[in-house]
Design a protein around this motif. Structure first.
Motif, PDB file in Angstrom:
ATOM      1  N   LYS A 612       0.820  -1.215   0.000  1.00 38.47           N
ATOM      2  CA  LYS A 612       0.000   0.000   0.000  1.00 38.47           C
ATOM      3  C   LYS A 612       0.852   1.263   0.000  1.00 38.47           C
ATOM      4  CE  LYS A 612      -3.862  -2.253   2.359  1.00 38.47           C
ATOM      5  NZ  LYS A 612      -4.634  -2.369   3.607  1.00 38.47           N
ATOM      6  N   ASP A 613       1.940   1.265   0.801  1.00 39.99           N
ATOM      7  CA  ASP A 613       2.740   2.496   0.901  1.00 39.99           C
ATOM      8  C   ASP A 613       4.149   2.371   0.327  1.00 39.99           C
ATOM      9  OD1 ASP A 613       4.206   1.087   2.851  1.00 39.99           O
ATOM     10  OD2 ASP A 613       3.074   1.959   4.506  1.00 39.99           O
ATOM     11  N   LEU A 614       4.565   1.137  -0.031  1.00 36.09           N
ATOM     12  CA  LEU A 614       5.882   0.879  -0.621  1.00 36.09           C
ATOM     13  C   LEU A 614       7.023   1.387   0.267  1.00 36.09           C
ATOM     14  CD1 LEU A 614       5.013   1.652  -4.356  1.00 36.09           C
ATOM     15  CD2 LEU A 614       5.096  -0.578  -3.219  1.00 36.09           C
ATOM     16  N   HIS A 615       6.864   1.189   1.575  1.00 35.34           N
ATOM     17  CA  HIS A 615       7.909   1.521   2.552  1.00 35.34           C
ATOM     18  C   HIS A 615       8.536   0.220   3.045  1.00 35.34           C
ATOM     19  CE1 HIS A 615       7.606   5.870   3.094  1.00 35.34           C
ATOM     20  NE2 HIS A 615       6.303   5.737   2.914  1.00 35.34           N
ATOM     21  N   LEU A 616       9.709  -0.094   2.518  1.00 40.79           N
ATOM     22  CA  LEU A 616      10.326  -1.396   2.805  1.00 40.79           C
ATOM     23  C   LEU A 616      10.994  -1.474   4.166  1.00 40.79           C
ATOM     24  CD1 LEU A 616      11.566  -1.799  -0.791  1.00 40.79           C
ATOM     25  CD2 LEU A 616      10.339  -3.599   0.389  1.00 40.79           C
ATOM     26  N   HIS A 617      11.173  -0.344   4.836  1.00 35.43           N
ATOM     27  CA  HIS A 617      11.801  -0.415   6.162  1.00 35.43           C
ATOM     28  C   HIS A 617      10.943  -1.240   7.126  1.00 35.43           C
ATOM     29  CE1 HIS A 617       9.002   2.994   6.801  1.00 35.43           C
ATOM     30  NE2 HIS A 617       9.049   2.657   8.072  1.00 35.43           N
ATOM     31  N   GLN A 618       9.647  -1.366   6.824  1.00 37.52           N
ATOM     32  CA  GLN A 618       8.766  -2.170   7.678  1.00 37.52           C
ATOM     33  C   GLN A 618       9.150  -3.647   7.638  1.00 37.52           C
ATOM     34  OE1 GLN A 618       4.469  -0.169   7.260  1.00 37.52           O
ATOM     35  NE2 GLN A 618       5.576  -0.265   5.327  1.00 37.52           N
ATOM     36  N   LEU A 619       9.657  -4.114   6.514  1.00 36.06           N
ATOM     37  CA  LEU A 619      10.094  -5.507   6.418  1.00 36.06           C
ATOM     38  C   LEU A 619      11.390  -5.702   7.200  1.00 36.06           C
ATOM     39  CD1 LEU A 619       9.587  -8.310   5.302  1.00 36.06           C
ATOM     40  CD2 LEU A 619      10.776  -7.645   3.204  1.00 36.06           C
ATOM     41  N   CYS A 620      12.254  -4.687   7.191  1.00 41.45           N
ATOM     42  CA  CYS A 620      13.491  -4.757   7.990  1.00 41.45           C
ATOM     43  C   CYS A 620      13.157  -4.799   9.480  1.00 41.45           C
ATOM     44  CB  CYS A 620      14.383  -3.548   7.686  1.00 41.45           C
ATOM     45  SG  CYS A 620      14.935  -3.471   5.967  1.00 41.45           S
ATOM     46  N   GLU A 621      12.210  -3.969   9.892  1.00 39.76           N
ATOM     47  CA  GLU A 621      11.783  -3.975  11.296  1.00 39.76           C
ATOM     48  C   GLU A 621      11.187  -5.325  11.676  1.00 39.76           C
ATOM     49  OE1 GLU A 621       9.124  -0.665  11.398  1.00 39.76           O
ATOM     50  OE2 GLU A 621      10.727   0.834  11.436  1.00 39.76           O
ATOM     51  N   TYR A 622      10.469  -5.920  10.732  1.00 37.72           N
ATOM     52  CA  TYR A 622       9.869  -7.233  10.981  1.00 37.72           C
ATOM     53  C   TYR A 622      10.953  -8.301  11.148  1.00 37.72           C
ATOM     54  CZ  TYR A 622       7.161 -11.495  10.142  1.00 37.72           C
ATOM     55  OH  TYR A 622       6.598 -12.737  10.249  1.00 37.72           O
ATOM     56  N   CYS A 623      11.989  -8.261  10.325  1.00 40.06           N
ATOM     57  CA  CYS A 623      13.109  -9.207  10.461  1.00 40.06           C
ATOM     58  C   CYS A 623      13.736  -9.094  11.847  1.00 40.06           C
ATOM     59  CB  CYS A 623      14.178  -8.925   9.402  1.00 40.06           C
ATOM     60  SG  CYS A 623      13.728  -9.428   7.745  1.00 40.06           S
ATOM     61  N   TYR A 624      13.918  -7.866  12.294  1.00 43.25           N
ATOM     62  CA  TYR A 624      14.520  -7.640  13.612  1.00 43.25           C
ATOM     63  C   TYR A 624      13.584  -8.129  14.713  1.00 43.25           C
ATOM     64  CZ  TYR A 624      17.080  -5.228  17.333  1.00 43.25           C
ATOM     65  OH  TYR A 624      17.806  -4.937  18.474  1.00 43.25           O
ATOM     66  N   GLU A 625      12.279  -7.930  14.514  1.00 45.73           N
ATOM     67  CA  GLU A 625      11.290  -8.397  15.499  1.00 45.73           C
ATOM     68  C   GLU A 625      11.331  -9.921  15.604  1.00 45.73           C
ATOM     69  OE1 GLU A 625       6.493  -8.018  16.516  1.00 45.73           O
ATOM     70  OE2 GLU A 625       7.266  -7.327  14.580  1.00 45.73           O
ATOM     71  N   ILE A 626      11.447 -10.608  14.471  1.00 45.38           N
ATOM     72  CA  ILE A 626      11.561 -12.072  14.482  1.00 45.38           C
ATOM     73  C   ILE A 626      12.793 -12.485  15.283  1.00 45.38           C
ATOM     74  CG2 ILE A 626      12.028 -14.132  13.093  1.00 45.38           C
ATOM     75  CD1 ILE A 626      10.445 -12.864  10.830  1.00 45.38           C
ATOM     76  N   SER A 627      13.920 -11.828  14.992  1.00 44.66           N
ATOM     77  CA  SER A 627      15.182 -12.172  15.649  1.00 44.66           C
ATOM     78  C   SER A 627      15.093 -11.974  17.164  1.00 44.66           C
ATOM     79  CB  SER A 627      16.315 -11.325  15.067  1.00 44.66           C
ATOM     80  OG  SER A 627      17.535 -11.651  15.668  1.00 44.66           O
ATOM     81  N   CYS A 628      14.474 -10.866  17.585  1.00 49.56           N
ATOM     82  CA  CYS A 628      14.337 -10.593  19.026  1.00 49.56           C
ATOM     83  C   CYS A 628      13.411 -11.609  19.694  1.00 49.56           C
ATOM     84  CB  CYS A 628      13.806  -9.178  19.244  1.00 49.56           C
ATOM     85  SG  CYS A 628      14.973  -7.878  18.778  1.00 49.56           S
ATOM     86  N   ALA A 629      12.308 -11.932  19.034  1.00 48.60           N
ATOM     87  CA  ALA A 629      11.370 -12.918  19.589  1.00 48.60           C
ATOM     88  C   ALA A 629      12.032 -14.289  19.664  1.00 48.60           C
ATOM     89  CB  ALA A 629      10.106 -12.976  18.734  1.00 48.60           C
ATOM     90  N   PHE A 630      12.854 -14.591  18.675  1.00 49.87           N
ATOM     91  CA  PHE A 630      13.553 -15.875  18.696  1.00 49.87           C
ATOM     92  C   PHE A 630      14.545 -15.937  19.856  1.00 49.87           C
ATOM     93  CE2 PHE A 630      16.896 -18.868  17.768  1.00 49.87           C
ATOM     94  CZ  PHE A 630      16.175 -19.999  17.379  1.00 49.87           C
ATOM     95  N   THR A 631      15.252 -14.852  20.091  1.00 47.13           N
ATOM     96  CA  THR A 631      16.220 -14.817  21.192  1.00 47.13           C
ATOM     97  C   THR A 631      15.520 -15.071  22.528  1.00 47.13           C
ATOM     98  OG1 THR A 631      17.659 -13.297  19.999  1.00 47.13           O
ATOM     99  CG2 THR A 631      17.931 -13.392  22.376  1.00 47.13           C
ATOM    100  N   GLU A 632      14.348 -14.438  22.715  1.00 49.66           N
ATOM    101  CA  GLU A 632      13.575 -14.654  23.942  1.00 49.66           C
ATOM    102  C   GLU A 632      13.165 -16.120  24.066  1.00 49.66           C
ATOM    103  OE1 GLU A 632      10.298 -12.045  24.765  1.00 49.66           O
ATOM    104  OE2 GLU A 632      11.281 -10.345  23.781  1.00 49.66           O
ATOM    105  N   PHE A 633      12.707 -16.685  22.977  1.00 53.75           N
ATOM    106  CA  PHE A 633      12.298 -18.088  22.973  1.00 53.75           C
ATOM    107  C   PHE A 633      13.490 -19.002  23.290  1.00 53.75           C
ATOM    108  CE2 PHE A 633      12.989 -21.532  19.805  1.00 53.75           C
ATOM    109  CZ  PHE A 633      12.229 -22.536  20.400  1.00 53.75           C
ATOM    110  N   TYR A 634      14.614 -18.767  22.653  1.00 53.36           N
ATOM    111  CA  TYR A 634      15.782 -19.639  22.800  1.00 53.36           C
ATOM    112  C   TYR A 634      16.373 -19.568  24.212  1.00 53.36           C
ATOM    113  CZ  TYR A 634      19.893 -22.237  21.221  1.00 53.36           C
ATOM    114  OH  TYR A 634      20.866 -23.190  21.050  1.00 53.36           O
ATOM    115  N   ASP A 635      16.252 -18.383  24.824  1.00 54.52           N
ATOM    116  CA  ASP A 635      16.761 -18.219  26.186  1.00 54.52           C
ATOM    117  C   ASP A 635      15.906 -18.958  27.215  1.00 54.52           C
ATOM    118  OD1 ASP A 635      18.845 -16.685  25.310  1.00 54.52           O
ATOM    119  OD2 ASP A 635      17.937 -14.753  25.826  1.00 54.52           O
ATOM    120  N   LYS A 636      14.614 -19.082  26.950  1.00 55.67           N
ATOM    121  CA  LYS A 636      13.687 -19.666  27.925  1.00 55.67           C
ATOM    122  C   LYS A 636      13.300 -21.109  27.608  1.00 55.67           C
ATOM    123  CE  LYS A 636      13.161 -15.904  30.421  1.00 55.67           C
ATOM    124  NZ  LYS A 636      13.608 -15.848  31.823  1.00 55.67           N
ATOM    125  N   CYS A 637      13.437 -21.508  26.364  1.00 52.22           N
ATOM    126  CA  CYS A 637      12.955 -22.827  25.951  1.00 52.22           C
ATOM    127  C   CYS A 637      14.112 -23.651  25.374  1.00 52.22           C
ATOM    128  CB  CYS A 637      11.844 -22.686  24.904  1.00 52.22           C
ATOM    129  SG  CYS A 637      10.460 -21.655  25.432  1.00 52.22           S
TER     130      CYS A 637
END
Length: 681
Positions: A612-637
């Motif tokens: 809709k807006d052709l702003h690709l930085h949102q995909l970069c933020e999403y990649c970082y969000e995945i990485s952070c969520a994974f780190t939380e998961f890996y630390d606890k599980c």
């Protein structure tokens, strides 16, 4: 998917198909109602006319709702269900948009609860706190205010309860709760998450969300022949390529166009200089190794030698008349430039089709003839201009006072060719934000002359300039524009230095080190650009790009490599992994497992928002969000449990599957961003 869930889904699919014909008939009936109420104002009283207008609005809104309902029911039925007992069905599973599904669910419920409200607000957001659900519908207060303004007393709590009473069941939703200032909290079903991730694992890839397919022309990069590509071309090239990658992934038919500057006055001076420096150019290929310097030499002569300037202009006239000798010289010069461009595109893994200004020469003549015949051009001090729809701003110069064409003429011809010959449904131009006024005028002029129909989507994707670390326009120490090839070379050197600092040169083979060096260099340059809001300028800093902490390409490349290594460390073979995918559900019991899964499930919504807006930085933020969520998961599980002497005593295959799903998702994001992951870093 369990047998009971599959039976339920099949039953709903059958019911939906039966409803389609009923809905279509209702739409036709409502259309007739609208048509019959289209009465002239003079035939009835003001009060009756106002009442009929309101009724018309309501009926039109109802038609819109019903149309959307038909569209939703006629979409591929695998949109909402991510798995099937039929293995072959998993080869083409579209990931469903959770946002769109919930929006439609609440829109239908609100329309059913309040049929007399015209276009009521439907506000669905991601919850910021898991305690209050995964998503929220925040429409109750707004609807209560609308009702009050229409004379119907109501309070937000009653509105929320009425909406809930009209909500249909959904395979996505576990439960709904009213909380706070009458927000409706939505809790997603973990079974739904498991089905989506299990289907992803079975397919071994992430299938995109369903979209209506379009023919898209993306105009990007666009360097000038005889000039080296510089840092100014960096953003257009990188942003344009990622937009193409995204649209291609979604299934659109994308034409990548490199609208190079290969025509015009500058070629007169280049050809005249070629004739003097290499008089035998027609029979012997001239050894032009430095075209940039060749251009500077010709420009100096053009500026200081009147006789040379006359010859240059004469060469232009002959070129535009397609004189064979001039065309030969022009082709030689273009070929030298083209080879240099190709080297850079290959390094950055950019695929693009050259379609220069010369391609549109004849088409410009046809456009001008058409505009003149229809009386759309105005005389203005010897030139001929074209105004946009509202005659505001600056008009386009279609014919110069000397009879020549301009960039304005070329761009009008481009739009006409791309719509009429390429059959484009969507046009995208990726250039610096400084050209925004030009493109606004272009779109207005194209609409006025009838070559840009209203159903064609057209976007100017503008971007800010690249700054040096002194916060000034990025230049060399001598003040020259930074050449793109030098920039990439510097990135290669810096990435090797970074790898050696971490001792990777001692752990990786020569081929692995070279692959890591190139991946890091080009990925960090691309990601640094794409991770910034394109509307803003950004500071180019290799030190920041190569940082392995924070939202950088290096950090994410390391994160993905680490995720991919987990199954290897656990000694899980590919055969064991395939068997586990068939027999074992993805682990989503722990809150950190479920949190990571919910981030992965957002993937379709992230992509649909970018379209809709052709702003690709949102995909970069999403990649970082995945990485952070994974780190939380890996630390606890724990995925792998070892005894005191380091022997593996337990492998949690459900969690291993979650790590694999995460890796597949990150790799797909990287592919859209043009980043090449590595097996070892």
């Amino acid at each position: 998917m369990s047998t009971s869930n599959l039976d339920l889904f099949n039953k709903r699919a059958t019911e939906a198909e039966e409803q389609i014909e009923i809905l279509k008939k209702e739409i036709e009936y409502l259309r007739e109602c609208v048509a019959n109420q289209n009465i002239k104002k003079c035939d009835i009283s003001k009060e009756e006319y106002a009442a009929l207008q309101l009724e018309n609005q309501k009926l039109k809104y109802r038609i819109t709702i019903l149309k959307r309902a038909v569209e939703e029911r006629t979409k591929p039925q695998n949109q909402l269900m991510a798995a099937s007992t039929d293995p072959s069905a998993n080869k083409s599973v579209n990931m469903s948009s959770i946002y769109n599904t919930l929006f439609n669910l609440f829109q239908d419920a609100i329309a059913a609860a309040y049929p007399n409200l015209v276009d009521p607000p439907v506000t669905v957001t991601v919850s910021s706190n898991a305690k209050f659900g995964d998503y929220q519908c925040n429409s109750s207060m707004q609807i209560a205010k609308l009702l009050s303004s229409n004379g119907a007393k109501s309070n937000p709590k009653d509105v929320a309860n009425n909406i809930l009473a009209n909500i249909k069941s959904s395979p996505l939703v576990e439960k709904l709760e009213i909380a706070g200032p009458c927000y409706i909290n939505v809790f997603l079903k973990r079974e739904f998450g498991q089905q989506v991730l299990q289907a992803l694992l079975k397919a071994g890839t992430v299938f995109p969300p369903y979209v209506e397919k379009k023919r898209v022309v993306v105009d990007f990069s666009s360097p000038n022949i005889a000039k080296e590509m510089h840092v100014g071309h960096l953003r257009s090239t990188i942003i344009g390529d990622s937009i193409c990658r995204l649209l291609e992934y979604l299934g659109h038919d994308v034409l990548r166009i490199n609208h190079v500057g290969d025509w015009g006055t500058q070629f007169g001076m280049l050809i005249a200089h070629l004739q003097d420096k290499f008089p035998d150019y027609l029979t012997v290929s001239p050894p032009i190794s430095d075209l940039q310097n060749f251009y500077k030499e010709s420009k100096t002569r053009f500026d200081n030698d009147e006789e040379f300037k006359k010859r240059a202009y004469n060469c232009v006239v002959k070129l535009q008349s397609f004189d064979p000798d001039m065309i030969k010289a022009w082709q030689l010069i273009c070929d030298v430039s083209r080879k240099d461009f190709e080297k850079l595109y290959n390094r950055l893994d950019i695929k693009i089709i050259e379609r220069g200004e010369s391609f549109y020469q004849k088409k410009m003549e046809e456009v001008v003839k058409d505009l003149e015949s229809r009386g759309l051009l105005e005389e203005d001090e010897g030139r001929k201009i074209l105004w946009g729809e509202d005659r505001s701003g600056i008009p386009f110069t279609i014919i110069k006072s000397d009879g020549g064409f301009t960039y304005d003429t070329s761009d009008i011809a481009c739009i006409k060719q791309r719509i009429e010959e390429e059959k484009a449904d969507w046009l995208i131009y990726v250039t610096d934000a400084g050209q925004s006024v030009h493109f606004q005028t272009l779109f207005k002029c194209a609409k006025k002359v009838g070559i840009l129909p209203p159903q064609i989507r057209i976007d100017h994707v503008g971007f800010g300039v690249v700054l040096g670390e002194d916060n000034k326009k990025f230049k060399t120490r001598s003040g020259d524009t930074v050449k793109l090839t030098n920039l990439l070379d510097e990135g290669i050197n810096r990435s090797l230095q970074k790898l050696k600092e971490k001792g990777r040169d001692k752990e990786l083979s020569e081929d692995e080190l070279k692959a890591a060096q190139e991946s890091i260099a080009y990925s960090c340059i691309k990601y640094a650009d794409l991770s910034h809001n394109r509307n803003h300028q950004y500071v180019f800093s290799f030190d920041k790009m190569l940082d392995d902490k924070g939202n950088t390409a290096v950090y994410l490349l390391y994160a993905l490599t680490r995720i991919r290594s987990i199954a290897r460390t656990a000694n899980v073979s590919s055969e064991q992994l395939k068997k586990a995918i068939e027999d074992i559900p993805v682990a989503l019991e722990h809150e950190k497992e479920w949190k990571l899964a919910k981030v992965l499930l957002k993937f379709p919504d992230v992509l649909l928002k970018i379209t809709k807006d052709l702003h690709l930085h949102q995909l970069c933020e999403y990649c970082y969000e995945i990485s952070c969520a994974f780190t939380e998961f890996y630390d606890k599980c724990y995925c792998v449990e070892k005894n005191q002497i380091g022997e593996i005593v337990k492998v949690n295959m459900g969690r291993i599957l979650l790590t694999e799903a995460t890796a597949i998702m990150m790799e797909q994001c990287f592919s859209i961003l043009g980043i090449k992951p590595l097996a070892r870093m």
